[in-house]
Structures are given as structure tokens and as C-alpha cells.
Scaffold this motif. Structure first.
Motif, mmCIF file in Angstrom:
data_model
loop_
_atom_site.group_PDB
_atom_site.id
_atom_site.type_symbol
_atom_site.label_atom_id
_atom_site.label_comp_id
_atom_site.label_asym_id
_atom_site.label_seq_id
_atom_site.Cartn_x
_atom_site.Cartn_y
_atom_site.Cartn_z
ATOM 1 N N ARG A 65 39.498 77.691 60.098
ATOM 2 C CA ARG A 65 38.892 78.162 59.040
ATOM 3 C C ARG A 65 38.285 76.870 58.034
ATOM 4 O O ARG A 65 38.728 75.744 58.277
ATOM 5 C CB ARG A 65 39.991 79.005 58.062
ATOM 6 N N LEU A 66 37.188 77.402 57.117
ATOM 7 C CA LEU A 66 36.827 76.221 56.357
ATOM 8 C C LEU A 66 38.124 76.194 55.271
ATOM 9 O O LEU A 66 38.986 77.207 54.781
ATOM 10 C CB LEU A 66 35.599 76.849 55.471
ATOM 11 N N VAL A 67 38.095 74.988 54.509
ATOM 12 C CA VAL A 67 39.166 74.766 53.685
ATOM 13 C C VAL A 67 39.026 75.661 52.652
ATOM 14 O O VAL A 67 40.236 75.983 52.160
ATOM 15 C CB VAL A 67 39.231 73.400 52.971
ATOM 16 N N TYR A 144 33.057 69.436 65.657
ATOM 17 C CA TYR A 144 33.499 69.649 64.284
ATOM 18 C C TYR A 144 32.600 68.495 63.420
ATOM 19 O O TYR A 144 32.599 67.453 63.832
ATOM 20 C CB TYR A 144 35.052 69.221 64.050
ATOM 21 N N ASP A 149 39.184 64.410 56.030
ATOM 22 C CA ASP A 149 40.499 65.246 56.030
ATOM 23 C C ASP A 149 40.811 65.765 54.584
ATOM 24 O O ASP A 149 41.043 66.718 54.219
ATOM 25 C CB ASP A 149 41.439 64.749 56.739
ATOM 26 N N TYR A 163 47.204 63.779 71.566
ATOM 27 C CA TYR A 163 45.869 64.360 72.422
ATOM 28 C C TYR A 163 46.603 64.556 73.885
ATOM 29 O O TYR A 163 47.639 63.927 74.192
ATOM 30 C CB TYR A 163 44.800 63.414 73.087
ATOM 31 N N LEU A 177 35.991 61.545 69.619
ATOM 32 C CA LEU A 177 36.398 61.696 68.151
ATOM 33 C C LEU A 177 35.729 60.266 67.730
ATOM 34 O O LEU A 177 36.015 59.405 68.173
ATOM 35 C CB LEU A 177 37.679 61.565 67.846
ATOM 36 N N HIS A 209 34.906 61.142 59.898
ATOM 37 C CA HIS A 209 34.937 61.306 61.349
ATOM 38 C C HIS A 209 34.274 62.682 62.020
ATOM 39 O O HIS A 209 34.220 63.557 61.023
ATOM 40 C CB HIS A 209 36.526 61.246 61.864
ATOM 41 N N VAL A 211 34.225 65.453 65.351
ATOM 42 C CA VAL A 211 34.363 65.470 66.805
ATOM 43 C C VAL A 211 33.201 66.115 67.578
ATOM 44 O O VAL A 211 32.507 67.101 67.193
ATOM 45 C CB VAL A 211 35.598 66.823 66.964
ATOM 46 N N TRP A 224 49.691 66.018 59.202
ATOM 47 C CA TRP A 224 49.463 65.195 58.362
ATOM 48 C C TRP A 224 50.652 64.967 57.223
ATOM 49 O O TRP A 224 51.204 66.077 57.029
ATOM 50 C CB TRP A 224 48.287 66.182 57.365
HETATM 51 C C1 LIG Z 1 42.399 76.213 55.119
HETATM 52 O O1 LIG Z 1 42.862 76.238 56.361
HETATM 53 C C2 LIG Z 1 42.555 74.907 57.158
HETATM 54 C C3 LIG Z 1 43.240 75.247 58.411
HETATM 55 C C4 LIG Z 1 42.948 74.077 59.449
HETATM 56 C C5 LIG Z 1 41.967 73.070 59.027
HETATM 57 C C6 LIG Z 1 41.804 72.027 60.124
HETATM 58 C C7 LIG Z 1 41.015 71.197 60.023
HETATM 59 C C8 LIG Z 1 40.807 70.008 60.759
HETATM 60 C C9 LIG Z 1 40.212 68.625 60.452
HETATM 61 N N1 LIG Z 1 40.046 67.859 61.305
HETATM 62 C C10 LIG Z 1 39.884 67.970 62.643
HETATM 63 C C11 LIG Z 1 39.804 66.694 63.485
HETATM 64 O O2 LIG Z 1 39.358 65.666 62.736
HETATM 65 N N2 LIG Z 1 40.097 66.662 64.729
HETATM 66 C C12 LIG Z 1 39.786 65.426 65.166
HETATM 67 C C13 LIG Z 1 39.987 65.610 66.844
HETATM 68 O O3 LIG Z 1 40.646 66.722 67.084
HETATM 69 O O4 LIG Z 1 39.853 64.590 67.524
HETATM 70 C C14 LIG Z 1 40.227 69.260 63.092
HETATM 71 O O5 LIG Z 1 40.163 69.284 64.516
HETATM 72 C C15 LIG Z 1 40.681 70.267 62.163
HETATM 73 C C16 LIG Z 1 40.384 70.921 58.618
HETATM 74 C C17 LIG Z 1 40.553 72.040 57.616
HETATM 75 C C18 LIG Z 1 41.499 72.943 57.989
HETATM 76 C C19 LIG Z 1 41.760 74.249 57.028
#
Ligand SMILES: COc1ccc2cc(-c3cnc(C(=O)NCC(=O)O)c(O)c3)ccc2c1
Ligand SMILES: [Mn+2]
Length: 258
Positions: A65-67, A144, A149, A163, A177, A209, A211, A224
Motif C-alpha cells: 500500500r501507499l504510505v 517500485y 523509505d 534477499y 535495486l 532508491h 526497484v 526497519w
Molecule cells: C502504509 O503501509 C505500508 C506498507 C508497506 C510499505 C512498504 C514499502 C517499501 C519500501 N521500499 C521497498 C524497497 O525499496 N525494496 C527494495 C528491494 O526490494 O530491493 C519496498 O519493497 C517496499 C513502503 C511503504 C509501505 C507502506
């Protein structure tokens, strides 16, 4: 999704933790990015992969989902990010090995934070993290777009991504990435999502960054880590905004003065 550290590792896990901790301290201070290959070893890595594939096949994942959390029209959402995710804390059924991975990353981050007394790594006070986000890019060109982040001080200081993709060939499968670390001038960090690779990078605006489109199922587990002071301030700010919104919604609640 705030979560607490679990603890408990065995002898050879401790050897891995000590080795990787030194690597993290050195590279995070120097580059703000750190890559370690053959992190868990083939057997442990495979057991984590099998648990993730098991979860995915059971359909436990939902569209990322979006933030803002808004239910954006499916089409727009897909143009921004195409991952499917599941949040876990590692104590669920059939997640024993994912729990072991989480423990080890917790230990590495805690040690690096304690031992790096004066470096950038040492300036944080890391006492907590989010749950583990198990992500799958289904491989239909899912990607992405370039993002940060933690662009607005929500408390997250380090992104750790493990990974799980065997025999990944970026030429064929995409899913690279690409990090654009500030201070690296026009250079970028291209990270292939290879099996048993772990990556750490600062979560804030230092590391935009993206994807790139993936054409094969691409699995990753992300944690995180929070800096205590920034997280505390973010929660206070969130609480203030929530109260102001309640007041401005005029829903008859008493006026609360913060
Ligand atoms: C409000 O709820 C949510 C729930 C999940 C969320 C996940 C991401 C997120 C951020 N970064 C990456 C990424 O950079 N992946 C790099 C890689 O896979 O190599 C990614 O896969 C996912 C961002 C916002 C979110 C908000
Ligand atoms: Mn990201």
C-alpha cells in the motif's frame, strides 16, 4: 508495526554476527550502504526461503500500500509499486527460520550501534524496529519507483533487506535495486537481489532508491530499525496531528489542548 527484539542465538550464529557487525560499522560509516553475501549459508538460507514460499503459496500476502494507506485505484498503485507484502514478527507458525534471521539481524544492529561509539552508526540509539516485511514482486514487470523509505523523520534510521532469489540473472530477470546515495556524485549502487545476500542502508533522504521491473518472482525480507529519539518525536507529532484532526472534524469532541 513496531516490534521488540527477541534474542537467543547459537555458537556459529554468533560467529556470523561478530564478522558482519564489523563490516556494517565500517561500510555504513564510509558509504551509508553495506552489502554482505553468503550471510546465513546455503542451508539456513534455503530454510528461510522455503518458509517464505510457503507463506506466499498460502496467500498470506496483500498488495503493497501507499504510505498514506489510501485505497488508491489499483491502476495508479501498480504504476508506483507492484510488491505484495506480509508483516510478521517471526513467532508465527512455520516462521522459525525467519525468526532466527530476525534475531541475527537484531544482534548485528544492536552490536554495531553499541560498538561504533563515535561514528555515524554510533550517533543513533537503536532500541526497536518494525515487524519484518516479507515482500514478493510477482515478476509481471512489477517494480517500485524511485523513493526514500523515511523522507519525513518517522523514526526509521536503517533499512535491512535480506534477499532470497536463487540463480537470479538481472539481464533476464530484472529486479535490480538501484540506490542513488547522496555524496556519491553521479555514481549509483546497483544491488542484485541475490540469494542469501543482506543489505543495509540509511533509510532517510541520503539513499533514494528504486526497484527496477522484475520478470521473475522476487522475494525479500525487510526490517526497519528505529532511532529512539526520532521515533519518540514522530509518535508525539502523530498524536498531536491526530488530536488536531479530531478537533477540525468538528465531531463534537471536547477541545483537547496539547
Ligand atoms: C502504509 O503501509 C505500508 C506498507 C508497506 C510499505 C512498504 C514499502 C517499501 C519500501 N521500499 C521497498 C524497497 O525499496 N525494496 C527494495 C528491494 O526490494 O530491493 C519496498 O519493497 C517496499 C513502503 C511503504 C509501505 C507502506
Ligand atoms: Mn524502499
Amino acid at each position: 508495526n513496531d516490534s521488540k527484539f527477541l534474542g537467543v542465538c547459537d555458537r556459529d550464529e554468533l560467529d556470523i554476527i561478530e564478522k558482519v557487525t564489523m563490516h556494517v560499522i565500517r561500510d555504513m560509516d564510509k558509504y551509508g550502504v553495506c552489502v554482505v553475501d553468503e550471510f546465513l549459508g546455503k542451508d539456513r538460507g534455503t530454510s528461510v526461503l522455503n518458509e517464505v514460499v510457503g507463506m506466499y503459496e498460502k496467500g498470506n500476502f496483500e498488495d503493497g500500500r501507499l504510505v498514506s494507506g489510501s485505497d488508491t485505484a489499483d491502476s495508479k498503485l501498480k504504476t508506483i509499486r507492484g510488491d505484495q507484502i506480509s508483516w510478521i514478527d517471526g513467532t508465527e507458525n512455520n516462521c522459525k527460520n525467519i525468526g532466527m534471521l530476525i534475531n541475527m539481524v537484531d544482534s548485528i544492529i544492536m552490536r554495531a550501534n553499541r560498538q561504533a561509539d563515535n561514528g555515524v552508526m554510533g550517533n543513533y540509539n537503536i532500541v526497536g524496529r518494525t515487524k519484518a516485511m516479507v515482500a514478493c514482486y510477482p515478476g509481471d514487470g512489477s517494480h517500485y519507483v524511485k523513493h526514500v523509505d523515511n523522507p519525513n523523520k518517522d523514526g526509521r534510521c536503517i533499512t535491512a533487506i535480506y534477499y532470497l532469489n536463487r540463480d537470479w540473472d538481472v539481464e533476464e530477470d530484472g529486479g535490480l535495486l538501484r540506490i542513488f546515495p547522496d555524496g556519491w556524485k553521479d555514481q549509483v549502487a546497483d544491488i542484485q537481489p541475490l540469494f542469501d545476500r543482506i543489505l543495509f542502508f540509511w533509510s532517510d533522504r541520503r539513499n533514494p532508491h528504486e526497484v527496477q521491473a522484475a520478470f521473475r518472482t522476487r522475494y525479500a525480507i525487510t526490517l526497519w530499525y528505529f532511532d529512539a529519539a526520532e521515533r519518540e518525536e514522530a509518535c508525539r507529532r502523530y498524536e498531536r496531528e491526530r488530536k488536531i484532526n479530531l478537533q477540525s472534524n468538528g465531531n463534537g469532541l471536547r477541545t483537547i489542548v496539547c
